[in-house]
Scaffold this active site. Structure first.
Site, PDB file in Angstrom:
ATOM      1  CE  LYS A  83      -4.406   1.034   2.245  1.00  0.00           C
ATOM      2  NZ  LYS A  83      -4.936   0.943   3.594  1.00  0.00           N
TER       3      LYS A  83
HETATM    4  C1  E4P Z   1      -8.468   1.825   3.299  1.00  0.00           C
HETATM    5  O1  E4P Z   1      -7.732   0.971   3.093  1.00  0.00           O
HETATM    6  C2  E4P Z   1      -8.151   2.628   4.693  1.00  0.00           C
HETATM    7  O2  E4P Z   1      -7.489   1.708   5.663  1.00  0.00           O
HETATM    8  C3  E4P Z   1      -9.397   3.105   5.301  1.00  0.00           C
HETATM    9  O3  E4P Z   1     -10.483   2.678   4.694  1.00  0.00           O
HETATM   10  C4  E4P Z   1      -9.605   4.333   6.138  1.00  0.00           C
HETATM   11  O4  E4P Z   1     -10.775   4.370   6.567  1.00  0.00           O
HETATM   12  P1  E4P Z   1     -10.991   5.613   7.558  1.00  0.00           P
HETATM   13  O5  E4P Z   1     -11.350   7.085   6.853  1.00  0.00           O
HETATM   14  O6  E4P Z   1     -12.134   5.200   8.545  1.00  0.00           O
HETATM   15  O7  E4P Z   1      -9.677   5.688   8.658  1.00  0.00           O
END
Ligand code: E4P
Length: 214
Positions: A83
């Site tokens: 990522k």
């Molecule tokens: C995506 O891969 C992120 O881990 C995640 O969806 C972020 O979400 P949040 O806005 O609830 O932190």
């Protein structure tokens, strides 16, 4: 649309995994920190539970640093996806990972232009964040629809992971918009189970059947 779970909590992954609907996992540095464990250790556990792409995020801000971290993470298991936060350095890293056949998930996508650049660099997945856009008064779902249109018209094979999901409605709207994947928090999976008519219906069937016997 495939369903991933957005958590680094192994117990949550195990529980939802038992439903037989999970096809991948996404984590992020905040989720890893919440568990108080090392990223590598969490990854080693998760790959044993879910068969599918498991996203692990790099922390370096320079492409070279991202590459070192990402290559090491990808050694853990073939299902690990690196990522990479969207930024100029991230694009350079994604390009290089692509050349090395290492899968990437470009995260923190908030505009169609960012999604297009990430896809062109060779990202396997892009992660547009719905909830965080809604939080600042935008319509997160518009972003998914726009990216989908661009990818279909441009014949781009990068998959869209709808992320930052806040409730069951987000999951349904993402599916309707043609998102390839939604990465869903544990709490939202549990919310997706519920409908009062289902619960009442089960109770009614049991009452009627028990009454007949008596
Ligand atoms: C995506 O891969 C992120 O881990 C995640 O969806 C972020 O979400 P949040 O806005 O609830 O932190």
């Amino acid at each position: 649309m495939k369903l991933f779970i957005d958590t680094a909590n192994v117990e949550e992954i195990r529980e939802i995994g038992e439903w037989g609907i999970l096809e991948g996992v996404t984590t992020n540095p905040s989720l890893i920190a919440k568990e108080g464990l090392k990223l590598e250790d969490v990854m080693k556990e998760i790959v044993e539970i879910v068969e599918g792409p498991i996203s692990a995020e790099v922390m370096g801000l320079k492409a070279d640093e991202m590459l070192v971290e990402g290559r090491a993470l990808s050694e853990i298991h073939p299902n690990i996806v690196i990522k990479v936060p969207f930024c100029e350095e991230g694009l350079k890293a994604i390009k290089k990972f692509h050349e090395e056949n290492i899968k990437t998930n470009c995260t923190l996508i908030f505009s169609p232009a960012q999604a297009l650049l990430a896809a062109k660099a060779g990202a396997t997945f892009v992660s547009p964040f719905l909830g965080r856009l809604d939080d600042i008064g935008h319509v997160g779902m518009d972003l998914i629809e726009s990216i989908k249109k661009i990818f279909v018209k441009g014949n781009i094979s990068t998959e869209i992971i709808s992320a930052s999901i806040r409730g069951p409605q987000h999951v349904i709207q993402a599916a309707e918009a043609g998102s390839d994947i939604a990465t869903v928090p544990y709490k939202v999976f549990k919310q997706m189970l519920n409908h009062p008519l289902t619960e009442n219906g089960i109770e009614q069937f049991i009452r009627d059947y028990e009454g007949m016997k008596g």
